[in-house]
Design a protein around this motif. Structure first.
Motif, PDB file in Angstrom:
ATOM      1  N   GLN A 171      40.284  47.898  56.637  1.00  0.00           N
ATOM      2  CA  GLN A 171      40.187  46.661  56.282  1.00  0.00           C
ATOM      3  C   GLN A 171      40.799  46.429  54.612  1.00  0.00           C
ATOM      4  O   GLN A 171      41.561  45.390  54.544  1.00  0.00           O
ATOM      5  CB  GLN A 171      38.670  46.193  55.834  1.00  0.00           C
ATOM      6  CG  GLN A 171      37.927  46.065  57.440  1.00  0.00           C
ATOM      7  CD  GLN A 171      36.540  45.659  57.026  1.00  0.00           C
ATOM      8  OE1 GLN A 171      36.094  45.031  56.262  1.00  0.00           O
ATOM      9  NE2 GLN A 171      35.457  46.586  57.596  1.00  0.00           N
ATOM     10  N   LEU A 172      40.608  47.583  53.983  1.00  0.00           N
ATOM     11  CA  LEU A 172      41.468  47.551  52.744  1.00  0.00           C
ATOM     12  C   LEU A 172      42.902  47.744  52.796  1.00  0.00           C
ATOM     13  O   LEU A 172      43.780  46.821  52.037  1.00  0.00           O
ATOM     14  CB  LEU A 172      41.057  48.722  51.713  1.00  0.00           C
ATOM     15  CG  LEU A 172      39.356  48.749  51.516  1.00  0.00           C
ATOM     16  CD1 LEU A 172      39.094  49.703  50.136  1.00  0.00           C
ATOM     17  CD2 LEU A 172      38.653  47.407  51.060  1.00  0.00           C
ATOM     18  N   VAL A 175      44.794  44.506  53.476  1.00  0.00           N
ATOM     19  CA  VAL A 175      45.116  43.516  52.069  1.00  0.00           C
ATOM     20  C   VAL A 175      45.920  44.192  51.150  1.00  0.00           C
ATOM     21  O   VAL A 175      46.997  43.559  50.967  1.00  0.00           O
ATOM     22  CB  VAL A 175      43.703  43.665  51.310  1.00  0.00           C
ATOM     23  CG1 VAL A 175      43.763  43.009  49.860  1.00  0.00           C
ATOM     24  CG2 VAL A 175      42.193  43.009  51.901  1.00  0.00           C
ATOM     25  N   VAL A 183      43.663  47.788  45.935  1.00  0.00           N
ATOM     26  CA  VAL A 183      42.417  47.052  46.770  1.00  0.00           C
ATOM     27  C   VAL A 183      41.133  47.967  46.490  1.00  0.00           C
ATOM     28  O   VAL A 183      41.215  49.247  46.941  1.00  0.00           O
ATOM     29  CB  VAL A 183      42.605  46.711  48.090  1.00  0.00           C
ATOM     30  CG1 VAL A 183      41.388  45.745  48.640  1.00  0.00           C
ATOM     31  CG2 VAL A 183      44.138  46.434  48.389  1.00  0.00           C
ATOM     32  N   TRP A 210      41.104  35.104  54.281  1.00  0.00           N
ATOM     33  CA  TRP A 210      40.190  36.097  53.883  1.00  0.00           C
ATOM     34  C   TRP A 210      38.905  35.750  53.948  1.00  0.00           C
ATOM     35  O   TRP A 210      37.935  36.608  53.597  1.00  0.00           O
ATOM     36  CB  TRP A 210      40.670  36.325  52.323  1.00  0.00           C
ATOM     37  CG  TRP A 210      42.061  36.978  52.421  1.00  0.00           C
ATOM     38  CD1 TRP A 210      43.117  36.385  51.609  1.00  0.00           C
ATOM     39  CD2 TRP A 210      42.509  38.050  53.116  1.00  0.00           C
ATOM     40  NE1 TRP A 210      44.277  36.997  51.838  1.00  0.00           N
ATOM     41  CE2 TRP A 210      44.160  38.223  52.448  1.00  0.00           C
ATOM     42  CE3 TRP A 210      42.118  39.171  53.597  1.00  0.00           C
ATOM     43  CZ2 TRP A 210      44.888  39.225  52.875  1.00  0.00           C
ATOM     44  CZ3 TRP A 210      42.946  40.093  53.950  1.00  0.00           C
ATOM     45  CH2 TRP A 210      44.532  40.213  53.671  1.00  0.00           C
ATOM     46  N   ARG A 213      36.175  36.499  51.106  1.00  0.00           N
ATOM     47  CA  ARG A 213      35.931  37.924  51.012  1.00  0.00           C
ATOM     48  C   ARG A 213      36.832  38.554  49.853  1.00  0.00           C
ATOM     49  O   ARG A 213      36.673  39.719  49.475  1.00  0.00           O
ATOM     50  CB  ARG A 213      35.990  38.824  52.056  1.00  0.00           C
ATOM     51  CG  ARG A 213      34.988  38.392  53.112  1.00  0.00           C
ATOM     52  CD  ARG A 213      34.715  39.051  54.337  1.00  0.00           C
ATOM     53  NE  ARG A 213      33.819  38.924  55.341  1.00  0.00           N
ATOM     54  CZ  ARG A 213      32.683  39.532  54.910  1.00  0.00           C
ATOM     55  NH1 ARG A 213      32.399  40.437  54.117  1.00  0.00           N
ATOM     56  NH2 ARG A 213      31.699  39.227  55.718  1.00  0.00           N
ATOM     57  N   LEU A 214      37.848  37.950  49.575  1.00  0.00           N
ATOM     58  CA  LEU A 214      39.016  38.558  48.568  1.00  0.00           C
ATOM     59  C   LEU A 214      38.850  37.816  47.325  1.00  0.00           C
ATOM     60  O   LEU A 214      38.737  36.686  47.079  1.00  0.00           O
ATOM     61  CB  LEU A 214      40.568  38.402  49.256  1.00  0.00           C
ATOM     62  CG  LEU A 214      41.596  39.099  48.430  1.00  0.00           C
ATOM     63  CD1 LEU A 214      41.461  40.588  48.732  1.00  0.00           C
ATOM     64  CD2 LEU A 214      42.772  38.709  49.028  1.00  0.00           C
ATOM     65  N   TYR A 276      42.765  43.811  43.637  1.00  0.00           N
ATOM     66  CA  TYR A 276      41.995  43.075  44.230  1.00  0.00           C
ATOM     67  C   TYR A 276      40.685  43.751  44.906  1.00  0.00           C
ATOM     68  O   TYR A 276      40.611  44.929  44.902  1.00  0.00           O
ATOM     69  CB  TYR A 276      42.485  42.577  45.533  1.00  0.00           C
ATOM     70  CG  TYR A 276      43.631  41.793  45.493  1.00  0.00           C
ATOM     71  CD1 TYR A 276      43.726  40.470  45.374  1.00  0.00           C
ATOM     72  CD2 TYR A 276      45.008  42.416  45.493  1.00  0.00           C
ATOM     73  CE1 TYR A 276      44.796  39.540  44.769  1.00  0.00           C
ATOM     74  CE2 TYR A 276      46.228  41.656  45.203  1.00  0.00           C
ATOM     75  CZ  TYR A 276      46.203  40.385  44.830  1.00  0.00           C
ATOM     76  OH  TYR A 276      47.178  39.674  44.687  1.00  0.00           O
ATOM     77  N   TYR A 278      37.650  43.603  47.659  1.00  0.00           N
ATOM     78  CA  TYR A 278      37.423  42.949  49.082  1.00  0.00           C
ATOM     79  C   TYR A 278      35.855  43.233  49.450  1.00  0.00           C
ATOM     80  O   TYR A 278      35.334  44.534  49.551  1.00  0.00           O
ATOM     81  CB  TYR A 278      38.217  43.516  50.060  1.00  0.00           C
ATOM     82  CG  TYR A 278      38.128  42.843  51.303  1.00  0.00           C
ATOM     83  CD1 TYR A 278      38.710  41.695  51.596  1.00  0.00           C
ATOM     84  CD2 TYR A 278      37.704  43.794  52.629  1.00  0.00           C
ATOM     85  CE1 TYR A 278      38.672  41.195  52.690  1.00  0.00           C
ATOM     86  CE2 TYR A 278      37.555  43.031  53.754  1.00  0.00           C
ATOM     87  CZ  TYR A 278      38.042  41.745  53.841  1.00  0.00           C
ATOM     88  OH  TYR A 278      38.105  41.160  55.154  1.00  0.00           O
ATOM     89  N   PHE A 280      33.917  43.950  52.107  1.00  0.00           N
ATOM     90  CA  PHE A 280      34.149  44.665  53.313  1.00  0.00           C
ATOM     91  C   PHE A 280      32.944  44.076  54.175  1.00  0.00           C
ATOM     92  O   PHE A 280      31.937  43.837  53.946  1.00  0.00           O
ATOM     93  CB  PHE A 280      34.253  46.271  53.214  1.00  0.00           C
ATOM     94  CG  PHE A 280      32.879  46.912  52.737  1.00  0.00           C
ATOM     95  CD1 PHE A 280      32.182  47.226  54.123  1.00  0.00           C
ATOM     96  CD2 PHE A 280      32.586  47.077  51.660  1.00  0.00           C
ATOM     97  CE1 PHE A 280      30.803  47.754  53.634  1.00  0.00           C
ATOM     98  CE2 PHE A 280      31.170  47.421  51.306  1.00  0.00           C
ATOM     99  CZ  PHE A 280      30.391  48.129  52.243  1.00  0.00           C
TER     100      PHE A 280
END
Length: 324
Positions: A171-172, A175, A183, A210, A213-214, A276, A278, A280
């Motif tokens: 997931q990271l 980004v 991230v 996003w 979530r970001l 960033y 995030y 998750f």
């Protein structure tokens, strides 16, 4: 609720793609190496960790560190850099070949177990470096500098065990591939818990992909008091970092506890390069804490195809009653 400052209106994905098309941004270096710090003394688990590394304590049927290694490999990582210390040789043995064990399993016709043992040794290229003094997480990451070189890399804390449909590290990395920035995994925590975490000062990124979530990181505060916390957005032990952080960690002075904090290096990086946070998707267990470790063990056992059904039936027989 998070304390949110004004939204960050730029689209990191769109800006990154435009920069590539315009020839102003070099092609991103893929992240292929992950650092797994495993040099801690594990004092919260004494006496169990007097002779056994905390990272080798079993959660259901696997040692804790193997879950992090498997998440890394599932996210496309091909090299694991494990930072060890005194008394951690058993970690190296775990990720090495064991011809005697494999031969014994083969001789007894236990082909599935033989294959499983060999797959652990084959899952990735594994390198080791030692942290000779317990000088903090930032120092542990700094010990991996020569093996990482000038590449972006991941850091994964085995204590933070994360169960998710898409691996948390992947997931990271999505980004990172969209933005080119560092991230860090994040989780919203209750106000009473902020003093146990690094806390982000960050602005939400306004981009539909996003789904809220970001966040664009402006600062990171290590274990603030609730009244001074810039948000409730906490640092969780998954990071994608840029190699410049090594320079910042090298110049970081030790704090009151005599340690170099990774968050100090992250602050410097965030002030100079895009970073960033995030939120998750998944469930995180604090397996560095006894209660979190037990919760992880129970839930992973219940989800294990072989153990789950019998274990669930056993739990139903326990005379568990709520205190009045």
């Amino acid at each position: 609720m998070l304390k949110r400052s004004r939204p960050y209106s730029g689209s990191p994905a769109r800006a990154g793609m435009n920069a590539i098309l315009e020839g102003t941004m070099p092609t991103l270096t893929p992240v292929k190496k992950a650092v797994l710090p495993a040099a801690g003394l594990g004092t919260r688990f004494l006496p169990a960790t007097k002779a056994i590394p905390k990272e080798m304590l079993p959660v259901a049927d696997k040692p804790l560190i193997q879950y992090a290694a498997e998440e890394a490999v599932a996210s496309g990582i091909d090299t694991l850099v494990i930072v060890t210390g005194r008394g951690k040789a058993v970690i190296e043995d775990h990720f090495d070949f064991n011809p005697e064990l494999e031969g014994a399993l083969a001789g007894k016709g236990k082909k599935d177990l033989e294959k499983m043992v060999r797959e652990i040794a084959n899952m990735a290229r594994v390198c080791y470096t030692r942290q000779k003094q317990p000088l903090g997480l930032g120092h542990a990451v700094l010990m991996a500098r020569e093996m990482i070189g000038e590449e972006p890399f991941a850091v994964m804390l085995p204590d933070d065990m994360i169960r998710s449909e898409v691996p948390c590290l992947e997931q990271l990395l999505r980004v990172y591939r969209a933005t080119g920035g560092a991230v860090v995994a994040a989780k919203e925590v209750p106000p009473a818990m902020v003093s146990a975490y690094g806390i982000f000062a960050a602005e939400p990124v306004k981009d539909r992909q996003w789904k809220g979530r970001l966040f664009r990181v402006r600062d990171v505060v290590e274990k603030p008091k609730p009244a001074q916390a810039p948000s409730r957005l906490a640092v969780i032990g998954r990071y994608v970092l840029l190699p410049e952080i090594f320079d910042f960690l090298e110049k970081t002075r030790t704090g009151a506890a005599g340690e170099i904090q990774l968050t100090d290096g992250m602050r410097e990086l965030a002030h100079r390069r895009p970073m960033y946070a995030y939120l998750f998707e998944g469930t995180r267990y604090d397996a560095g804490d006894k209660l979190g470790f037990l919760q992880a063990t129970v839930e992973m056992a219940l989800k294990n195809p072989q153990l789950g059904p019998s274990f669930r039936e056993y739990l139903r027989t326990l005379p568990i009653r709520r205190k009045r």
